[in-house]
Design a protein around this motif. Structure first.
Motif, short mmCIF file in Angstrom:
data_model
loop_
_atom_site.label_atom_id
_atom_site.label_comp_id
_atom_site.label_asym_id
_atom_site.label_seq_id
_atom_site.Cartn_x
_atom_site.Cartn_y
_atom_site.Cartn_z
N CYS A 175 0.87 -1.18 0.00
CA CYS A 175 0.00 0.00 0.00
C CYS A 175 0.90 1.22 0.00
O CYS A 175 2.10 1.11 0.23
N SER A 176 0.34 2.39 -0.24
CA SER A 176 1.18 3.58 -0.30
C SER A 176 1.77 3.90 1.07
O SER A 176 2.91 4.33 1.18
N GLY A 177 0.98 3.72 2.11
CA GLY A 177 1.44 4.06 3.45
C GLY A 177 1.29 5.54 3.77
O GLY A 177 1.81 6.03 4.77
N ASP A 178 0.57 6.28 2.93
CA ASP A 178 0.36 7.71 3.14
C ASP A 178 -0.31 7.92 4.51
O ASP A 178 -1.37 7.36 4.78
N PRO A 179 0.30 8.73 5.40
CA PRO A 179 -0.23 8.87 6.77
C PRO A 179 -1.46 9.76 6.88
O PRO A 179 -2.09 9.80 7.95
N ARG A 180 -1.83 10.49 5.82
CA ARG A 180 -3.01 11.35 5.93
C ARG A 180 -4.25 10.50 6.19
O ARG A 180 -4.46 9.48 5.54
N GLN A 181 -5.05 10.92 7.14
CA GLN A 181 -6.18 10.11 7.63
C GLN A 181 -7.08 9.63 6.51
O GLN A 181 -7.48 8.46 6.46
N ARG A 182 -7.41 10.54 5.56
CA ARG A 182 -8.35 10.20 4.49
C ARG A 182 -7.82 9.17 3.52
O ARG A 182 -8.57 8.63 2.71
N LYS A 183 -6.53 8.85 3.59
CA LYS A 183 -5.94 7.84 2.70
C LYS A 183 -6.19 6.42 3.19
O LYS A 183 -5.92 5.45 2.49
N GLY A 184 -6.72 6.28 4.42
CA GLY A 184 -7.18 4.98 4.90
C GLY A 184 -6.09 3.98 5.26
O GLY A 184 -6.36 2.77 5.33
N THR A 185 -4.87 4.44 5.52
CA THR A 185 -3.79 3.50 5.85
C THR A 185 -4.08 2.76 7.16
O THR A 185 -3.75 1.57 7.29
N VAL A 228 -3.18 -2.84 -2.17
CA VAL A 228 -4.38 -2.47 -1.43
C VAL A 228 -4.42 -0.95 -1.25
O VAL A 228 -3.40 -0.33 -0.91
N GLU A 229 -5.58 -0.35 -1.48
CA GLU A 229 -5.75 1.09 -1.35
C GLU A 229 -7.01 1.36 -0.55
O GLU A 229 -8.05 0.78 -0.81
N GLY A 230 -6.92 2.26 0.45
CA GLY A 230 -8.02 2.42 1.39
C GLY A 230 -8.60 3.81 1.51
O GLY A 230 -9.22 4.13 2.53
N SER A 231 -8.44 4.66 0.51
CA SER A 231 -8.89 6.06 0.62
C SER A 231 -10.38 6.18 0.92
O SER A 231 -11.19 5.39 0.45
N TRP A 232 -10.70 7.21 1.70
CA TRP A 232 -12.11 7.50 2.00
C TRP A 232 -12.77 8.23 0.82
O TRP A 232 -13.95 8.09 0.57
N HIS A 233 -11.99 9.05 0.15
CA HIS A 233 -12.47 9.75 -1.04
C HIS A 233 -11.26 10.17 -1.85
O HIS A 233 -10.14 10.25 -1.34
N ALA A 234 -11.49 10.41 -3.13
CA ALA A 234 -10.41 10.85 -4.02
C ALA A 234 -11.04 11.36 -5.29
O ALA A 234 -12.18 11.00 -5.63
N GLY A 235 -10.32 12.20 -6.01
CA GLY A 235 -10.78 12.65 -7.31
C GLY A 235 -10.52 11.55 -8.34
O GLY A 235 -11.43 10.95 -8.89
N TRP A 236 -9.25 11.31 -8.57
CA TRP A 236 -8.78 10.24 -9.46
C TRP A 236 -7.69 9.52 -8.69
O TRP A 236 -6.69 10.12 -8.29
N PRO A 273 -15.25 1.92 2.28
CA PRO A 273 -14.21 2.63 3.04
C PRO A 273 -14.34 2.38 4.54
O PRO A 273 -15.44 2.12 5.05
N ARG A 274 -13.22 2.41 5.24
CA ARG A 274 -13.18 2.29 6.71
C ARG A 274 -13.80 1.00 7.21
O ARG A 274 -14.47 0.97 8.24
N ASP A 275 -13.60 -0.08 6.47
CA ASP A 275 -14.15 -1.39 6.87
C ASP A 275 -13.03 -2.43 6.82
O ASP A 275 -12.86 -3.14 5.83
N PRO A 276 -12.24 -2.53 7.90
CA PRO A 276 -11.10 -3.45 7.89
C PRO A 276 -11.49 -4.91 7.74
O PRO A 276 -10.76 -5.70 7.14
N GLU A 277 -12.68 -5.30 8.25
CA GLU A 277 -13.11 -6.69 8.12
C GLU A 277 -13.36 -7.05 6.66
O GLU A 277 -12.94 -8.11 6.18
N ALA A 278 -14.04 -6.15 5.94
CA ALA A 278 -14.30 -6.40 4.52
C ALA A 278 -13.01 -6.43 3.72
O ALA A 278 -12.84 -7.26 2.81
#
Length: 542
Positions: A175-185, A228-236, A273-278
Motif C-alpha cells: 500500500c502507499s502508506g500515506d499517513p493522511r487520515q483520508r488515505k485509509g492507511t 491495497v488502497e483504502g482512501s475515503w475519497h479521491a478525485g482520481w 471505506p473504513r471497513d477493515p473486516e471487509a
C-alpha cells in the motif's frame, strides 16, 4: 498558446504529477508552457520540461490560458488578478461534498476555509474541468455546474510490468502508506492484522516517504502479490491506476475516484471505506483464488492502458483552442446583442429549444434523412459495424427477428436479404417512414418496444441503450421477447471524447457487462475498437 499553470508547490503528490505530465506534453506539442509555484524551484522528483517560475512572476505576464486546481487563498487570488484570455479551474478533488451543496453555514467556520475557497472556485465564471467522471456528474446533479471531463492517464514508461524475484514463503501486500487520515492507511493496517491470523505469510510493505526514484516505482509495485488502497475519497486514484498498469491485482475502496477503472470482480475487488473486516476478507479471497487474481490482473491491465497522458494533453489542447475561439468571437457577439437585443434573444431561444429537443427526442431523421444508408456507403467504421452484425446473424438458422429501434431500416433490410423474417419497430415516425420507402421486404411499424407482447426467435437492439435514460426498464422488457438469441450493441466509450449529445450514457466493456448481468446469465460480450456486442442466449436467462 501561452499556457500557464499555478500550483502551490512541486512536491510529490498525485495532483502535481498530473500537472507536470500535461505540461510536458503541451510543451512537446509546441506551446509556451510555464508552471508558477511558491518559490519557483525546479521539480526534484520528476522530469519537467516546461518552464518553472515563482508566484511573483504570474502578474508580470499576460497569458492566453491560466489553469489552477488547488483551492488555497494564494492561488485563488493570483488567478483572479492575472491577465488571461481564458481562466480554468481544474477540479481534482471535492473533499467534504456536504459543505458544497446549497447554503451550509458550516462552510464559513475557520477550519473549513479551504472548502469555502473551493466553493468560490466552483461558482466562479471560469471554465471548469473535471478530473473524473463521477466529479462531472456530481457537480451537475448537486450544484448544477457544467464542466468538461478531462481524465488523466498513466505514464507507462514509469509504470509497467517488470519481473521481480519474490520470496515463495511470503505474500507481499503493498500500500502507499500515506499517513493522511483520508488515505485509509489505518484501515489497511487493521485489515492486514486480521488477515494474518488466517494467513501468517502476509507481509505488508509501503513506499510513501521512502524516496524511491520514479524509474524504480514499477519494480516496487511488481514486488507485491496484491496492492491495497483504502482512501475515503479521491478525485482520481493514481496509486490504483499505477498498480493496474504494473499488472498487480488490486483491492480498493468503492469510491468515486476509482469508478472509471475499478469494476468489482472484473478489474479489482471493491470494499467499503473504513471497513477493515471487509478488506481483510478481500485479501484472503485473493490469496486463495489464483484464477481471480489472474483475471483481475489481466482485465485491469488491458483497461487502464487506454488512459494515456498523450491523449489527455491532446484533449486539453482541443478544449482550450475551442474555448479561446469562442471568446475571440464574443466581442462581436456582444456588439450585435447591444445593437439588436431582440435578435439576440430570439437566437438564444432557438438554441435552447434545439437543445431541449435533442435531449427529449431523436430529430436526426428530420434533419439528415435516411443517413444510415449513406453512412454504410461512405463511413468504413459504420460499415464494419453493420457487416459484423449481418455476417454473424447469417451464421444462425433463419427465423423471425425483431429489430428494436430500427431507425431508417438499413440493418433490418440487410437481415431480410439473408432470409430472416424481420419486423422493425421505432418510436420515430420519420425514421419508420424512411424505412418503409427504402425497403418493402420488412414490416415496419411506429411502435414502442413496451407495446410488443409477442415473441420472436431473435431480437436485435443495435445502438439503443445509450439513448435511454433508464436502460434497466428496457432490458427487463426485452428479456421476454425472444426465444433463442438476442444481440445488443452499443458504442464503446471513448474517455477522451465528449459524450454524444443524443446519448445519455456510453459504456466501457465492464460497465456494459455489469449492466447486462442484472438481467441475463448466459451472454458473451465482444469488442471492436469502437463498438461492444453482447450475444445473449435464452437458455439460462434469469
Amino acid at each position: 498558446m501561452k499556457i500557464s499553470f499555478v500550483e502551490p508547490h512541486l512536491k510529490i503528490y498525485g495532483g502535481i504529477r498530473r500537472i507536470i505530465e500535461l505540461a510536458n506534453r503541451l510543451t512537446e506539442r509546441g506551446h509556451d508552457v510555464t508552471i508558477f509555484h511558491s518559490d519557483g524551484s525546479p521539480c526534484q522528483w520528476m522530469k519537467c520540461i516546461a518552464k518553472i517560475k515563482s508566484y511573483g512572476e504570474v502578474l508580470k505576464e499576460e497569458h492566453d490560458v491560466i489553469i489552477y486546481n488547488d483551492p488555497n487563498p494564494i492561488d485563488y487570488k493570483l488567478v483572479k488578478k492575472a491577465k488571461a484570455k481564458l481562466k480554468v479551474f481544474y477540479v481534482l478533488e471535492l473533499y467534504q461534498k456536504s459543505l458544497l451543496k446549497g447554503i451550509n453555514p458550516k462552510i464559513y467556520l475557520p477550519w473549513n476555509k479551504r472548502m469555502l475557497i473551493l466553493k468560490k472556485c466552483l461558482c466562479s465564471p471560469y471554465l471548469k474541468l473535471s478530473n473524473a467522471t463521477w466529479e462531472k456528474k456530481w457537480l451537475k446533479e448537486n450544484m448544477n455546474i457544467d464542466s468538461i471531463l478531462l481524465l488523466g492517464g498513466v505514464n507507462t514508461k514509469i509504470f509497467h510490468p517488470v519481473k521481480v524475484k519474490k520470496n515463495p514463503n511470503e505474500i507481499r501486500i503493498l500500500c502507499s502508506g500515506d499517513p493522511r487520515q483520508r488515505k485509509g492507511t489505518k484501515t489497511i493496517l487493521e485489515a492486514v492484522e486480521i488477515a494474518k491470523k488466517e494467513e501468517p505469510r502476509i507481509v505488508l510493505d509501503t513506499y510513501y516517504g521512502k524516496g524511491i526514484p520514479q524509474e524504480k516505482m514499477a519494480e516496487k509495485y511488481c514486488s507485491a502479490d496484491i496492492f491495497v488502497e483504502g482512501s475515503w475519497h479521491a478525485g482520481w486514484n493514481n496509486p490504483v491506476a499505477e498498480a493496474m498498469a504494473c499488472k498487480v491485482p488490486v483491492i480498493c475502496t468503492d469510491i468515486g475516484g476509482v469508478k472509471d477503472f475499478a469494476f468489482h470482480e472484473k478489474t479489482a475487488l471493491l470494499v467499503p471505506p473504513r471497513d477493515p473486516e471487509a478488506m481483510a476478507a478481500a485479501i484472503l479471497r485473493l490469496i486463495k483464488d489464483e484464477k481471480l487474481r489472474e483475471t483481475l490482473r489481466e482485465n485491469a491491465y488491458q483497461h487502464i492502458r487506454q488512459f494515456d497522458w498523450d491523449r489527455s494533453a491532446k484533449r486539453l489542447e482541443e478544449i482550450l483552442n475551442y474555448e479561446l475561439s469562442i471568446k475571440k468571437g464574443s466581442i462581436s457577439k456582444i456588439y450585435v446583442a447591444i445593437r439588436n437585443p431582440r435578435k439576440a434573444l430570439d437566437k438564444v431561444k432557438t438554441m435552447l429549444r434545439e437543445a431541449l429537443q435533442r435531449r427529449g427526442r431523436f430529430d436526426k431523421y428530420e434533419r439528415l434523412g435516411a443517413y444510415h444508408w449513406d453512412f454504410y456507403k461512405n463511413d468504413p467504421v459504420y460499415r464494419a459495424h453493420v457487416d459484423y452484425i449481418v455476417e454473424n446473424w447469417k451464421k444462425r438458422p433463419s427465423g423471425t427477428l425483431l429489430d428494436v429501434r430500427c431507425g431508417d431500416g438499413l440493418i433490418s433490410c440487410l437481415l431480410a436479404e439473408k432470409g430472416f423474417e424481420v419486423k422493425g419497430i421505432d418510436i420515430e415516425k420519420e425514421g419508420v417512414r424512411l424505412a418503409q420507402r427504402k425497403c418493402s421486404s420488412v414490416v415496419f411499424e411506429v411502435k414502442d418496444v413496451f407495446e410488443i407482447n409477442e415473441q420472436f426467435d431473435y431480437l436485435l437492439a443495435s445502438e439503443v441503450i445509450e439513448h435511454l435514460p433508464n436502460p434497466n426498464e428496457f432490458l427487463q422488457k426485452i428479456k421476454g421477447l425472444f426465444r433463442k438469441e438476442a444481440l445488443i450493441t452499443t458504442p464503446k466509450r471513448n474517455y477522451y471524447k465528449e459524450l454524444d449529445p443524443y446519448h445519455f450514457r456510453e459504456y466501457s466493456i465492464f460497465e456494459f457487462e455489469s449492466l447486462l448481468e442484472k438481467y441475463f446469465k448466459n451472454f458473451q460480450v465482444e469488442a471492436s475498437e469502437y463498438h461492444l456486442y453482447a450475444w445473449v442466449k435464452k437458455n439460462g436467462n434469469g
